[in-house]
Design a protein around this motif. Structure first.
Motif, PDB file in Angstrom:
ATOM      1  N   UNK A   1      -0.960 -13.373  16.124  1.00  0.00           N
ATOM      2  CA  UNK A   1      -1.933 -13.508  15.042  1.00  0.00           C
ATOM      3  C   UNK A   1      -1.124 -13.516  13.750  1.00  0.00           C
TER       4      UNK A   1
ATOM      5  N   UNK B   1     -13.703  -9.967  11.359  1.00  0.00           N
ATOM      6  CA  UNK B   1     -12.578  -9.167  11.874  1.00  0.00           C
ATOM      7  C   UNK B   1     -12.786  -8.873  13.357  1.00  0.00           C
TER       8      UNK B   1
ATOM      9  N   UNK C   1      -6.468  -5.660   3.590  1.00  0.00           N
ATOM     10  CA  UNK C   1      -6.973  -4.660   4.539  1.00  0.00           C
ATOM     11  C   UNK C   1      -7.224  -5.312   5.892  1.00  0.00           C
TER      12      UNK C   1
ATOM     13  N   UNK D   1      -3.958  -6.341   7.605  1.00  0.00           N
ATOM     14  CA  UNK D   1      -3.258  -5.201   8.197  1.00  0.00           C
ATOM     15  C   UNK D   1      -3.866  -4.813   9.550  1.00  0.00           C
ATOM     16  N   UNK D   2      -5.177  -4.951   9.656  1.00  0.00           N
ATOM     17  CA  UNK D   2      -5.850  -4.595  10.907  1.00  0.00           C
ATOM     18  C   UNK D   2      -5.603  -5.618  12.012  1.00  0.00           C
ATOM     19  N   UNK D   3      -5.570  -6.879  11.633  1.00  0.00           N
ATOM     20  CA  UNK D   3      -5.632  -7.941  12.632  1.00  0.00           C
ATOM     21  C   UNK D   3      -4.271  -8.568  12.942  1.00  0.00           C
ATOM     22  N   UNK D   4      -3.457  -8.793  11.926  1.00  0.00           N
ATOM     23  CA  UNK D   4      -2.272  -9.633  12.106  1.00  0.00           C
ATOM     24  C   UNK D   4      -1.107  -8.881  12.727  1.00  0.00           C
ATOM     25  N   UNK D   5      -0.315  -9.595  13.530  1.00  0.00           N
ATOM     26  CA  UNK D   5       0.950  -9.002  13.969  1.00  0.00           C
ATOM     27  C   UNK D   5       2.151  -9.736  13.368  1.00  0.00           C
TER      28      UNK D   5
ATOM     29  N   UNK E   1       5.664  -5.402  11.653  1.00  0.00           N
ATOM     30  CA  UNK E   1       6.494  -4.187  11.748  1.00  0.00           C
ATOM     31  C   UNK E   1       7.854  -4.388  11.089  1.00  0.00           C
TER      32      UNK E   1
ATOM     33  N   UNK F   1      17.554  11.407 -10.162  1.00  0.00           N
ATOM     34  CA  UNK F   1      17.027  11.629  -8.831  1.00  0.00           C
ATOM     35  C   UNK F   1      16.694  10.268  -8.224  1.00  0.00           C
TER      36      UNK F   1
ATOM     37  N   UNK G   1      11.677   5.196  -0.024  1.00  0.00           N
ATOM     38  CA  UNK G   1      10.571   5.262   0.933  1.00  0.00           C
ATOM     39  C   UNK G   1      10.270   3.859   1.432  1.00  0.00           C
ATOM     40  N   UNK G   2       9.496   3.798   2.507  1.00  0.00           N
ATOM     41  CA  UNK G   2       9.017   2.491   2.968  1.00  0.00           C
ATOM     42  C   UNK G   2       7.953   2.022   1.987  1.00  0.00           C
ATOM     43  N   UNK G   3       7.917   0.726   1.773  1.00  0.00           N
ATOM     44  CA  UNK G   3       7.000   0.206   0.765  1.00  0.00           C
ATOM     45  C   UNK G   3       5.547   0.261   1.238  1.00  0.00           C
ATOM     46  N   UNK G   4       5.348   0.127   2.518  1.00  0.00           N
ATOM     47  CA  UNK G   4       3.980  -0.030   3.016  1.00  0.00           C
ATOM     48  C   UNK G   4       3.614  -1.508   2.933  1.00  0.00           C
TER      49      UNK G   4
ATOM     50  N   UNK H   1       0.892  -3.397   2.210  1.00  0.00           N
ATOM     51  CA  UNK H   1       0.184  -4.039   1.094  1.00  0.00           C
ATOM     52  C   UNK H   1       1.039  -4.065  -0.169  1.00  0.00           C
TER      53      UNK H   1
END
Lengths: 319, 133
Positions: A33, A171, A193, A196-200, A217, A275, A279-282, A284
């Motif tokens: 997807x 969806x 949104x 993020x739920x549907x696509x790989x 991923x 400092x 972190x990972x961006x995430x 979105x």
């Protein structure tokens, strides 16, 4: 059965002076997807229309189910479901007539799927298409596209104009399709949104150029955010390979970087912040940062490990 | 409390990781006991409205780490605690978690005593018996 369902090689379309789609190499694998993300006017629709043979490429070519997109046979077309951005349906037909018409071009037609979607959205099959609301017509087109159970679904902004119920149904319908391992979806969307739920897999297109092609991923793990806190801002930032976006927040500089490695860490350490956090961006955030920046060419991030392209340096004004 | 997974999109934690974390937490806090069955991948994917591959990925990771065991044709169950990690690896993981916790707490200006107290209080919420290695 080949594992590649859609493939493009240097796919390019020029309109006058404007390069709408610029040498896109995209591979869509069976069962995946893939979300095609980009700002309005970035070339998503033109790219999709070339895949389906509706617009001839200026250069390059595309294959769908192994067939050149300029010579798609009726047999191949019957295996591909296409939902156009304009949600086209003949306005003088009734809903049930639109179904009967669509059925004629698809040997495999599941009336129960059509009715399932249409009933769920509360559409009356006796209503004229012309008197449906924009969202209702979108729902009808979705039902018309899904009922033949196509092997490949190409959906151009299917969520456009949908109300919340219809959007949820979209969806759910896409997720239902993914239950079949051999069915493939390529869809464009602005709704991260849902993506993020549907696509790989994700493909990000900016100003006609494919900037990202990766699994979701891998995309997430490769884009990181460096947060630097300062007493006094440096006069300049060094040139950081893979820099996607720079953001200034109070006494902090936030750098979004693709493919961070030890070299990136060393460069960032040399800036002299009080400092440093990484972190990972995430998903979105990463998408938005890719689309916010202007300029730059080439894909920064490729599933096959193409090194980061050079980006222009961002000069920093003292704080 | 009944075991439930709640995911949020737009987070910087990927959805599969949210599922992994919540299953681990439910087991640690006793909401899930050894032998409890988890919903199937398909059911959980439908409930959360996410791609089933995302749920499958989370479950695979939990099975790999020995948190769940998959019984063929039956689904996934909370595994009997058997440590898949060596003592050194367990120590390393604990140390990494503590480093994050302490630096965060100290940056938030908590004193050593306050942090220890908060950890003790948190531990009170978990079942006490030591797991068999």
């Amino acid at each position: 059965m080949s594992d590649t369902v859609i493939q493009t090689h240097g796919l390019t379309r020029v309109y006058g002076q404007k390069v709408a789609v610029n040498q896109i190499n995209l591979t869509v694998l069976r069962g995946s997807v893939t979300a095609l993300i980009g700002r309005n006017g970035s070339g998503k629709t033109t790219a999709i229309r070339m895949l389906l043979g509706l617009v001839p490429p200026t250069r390059g070519h595309a294959t769908v189910l192994g067939c050149d997109s300029r010579q798609l046979t009726p047999e191949i077309r019957a295996r591909v479901g296409y939902l156009s951005e304009s949600h086209f349906a003949y306005h003088w037909m009734k809903v049930r007539e639109a179904a009967a018409f669509q059925k004629g071009t698809f040997p495999k037609w599941k009336q129960n799927i059509f009715h399932g979607i249409v009933d769920h959205l509360g559409l009356n099959t006796e209503t004229k298409v012309g008197s449906l609301s924009r969202g209702e017509r979108a729902g009808l087109c979705l039902a018309l596209t899904l009922a033949p159970e196509p092997e490949v679904l190409v959906l151009d902004d299917p969520a456009l104009g949908l109300d919340p119920v219809a959007r949820r149904a979209l969806v759910e319908a896409m997720l239902a399709v993914t239950q079949h391992r051999d069915r493939t979806i390529l869809f464009s969307s602005h709704l991260l949104d849902d993506v993020e739920r549907v696509a790989d897999h994700v493909a990000i297109i900016d100003q006609g150029v494919l900037r990202v092609e990766a699994s979701v991923d891998e995309f997430c793990s490769r884009v990181s955010v460096w947060r630097l806190t300062f007493d006094r801002f440096p006069d300049r930032l060094p040139e950081i390979p893979g820099l996607i976006h720079t953001r200034f927040i109070d006494n902090q500089i936030q750098l979004t970087v693709a493919n961070s490695d030890d070299g990136t860490a060393a460069l960032i350490a040399s800036i002299g912040a009080n400092r440093i956090e990484q972190t990972e961006a995430g998903f979105q955030q990463a998408v938005i940062d890719y689309l916010t920046v202007r300029g730059g060419t080439g894909s920064l991030l490729k599933a096959v490990g193409v090194p980061a392209a050079e980006r222009e340096t961002v000069a920093v004004v003292g704080g | 409390m009944v075991f439930d997974v709640v995911i949020s999109t737009g987070s910087n934690v990927p959805i599969y990781r949210q599922i992994v974390d919540q299953v681990r937490h439910a087991i640690a806090s006793g909401d899930l006991a050894v032998g409890d069955q988890l919903p199937s991948v398909r059911v959980l994917a439908e409930r959360l409205l996410v791609n089933h591959n995302t749920v499958a990925k989370a479950f695979n990771e939990l099975v790999r780490d020995g948190v769940l065991e998959s019984r063929h044709g039956l689904g996934a169950f909370v595994a009997k605690r058997r440590n898949v990690f060596s003592t050194a690896e367990r120590r390393r993981r604990l140390d990494a978690a503590i480093t994050t916790l302490t630096s965060e707490a100290l940056l938030l200006d908590f004193s050593h005593e306050e942090l220890l107290e908060a950890v003790a209080k948190k531990l009170n919420g978990f079942p006490k018996e030591k797991r068999k290695a």
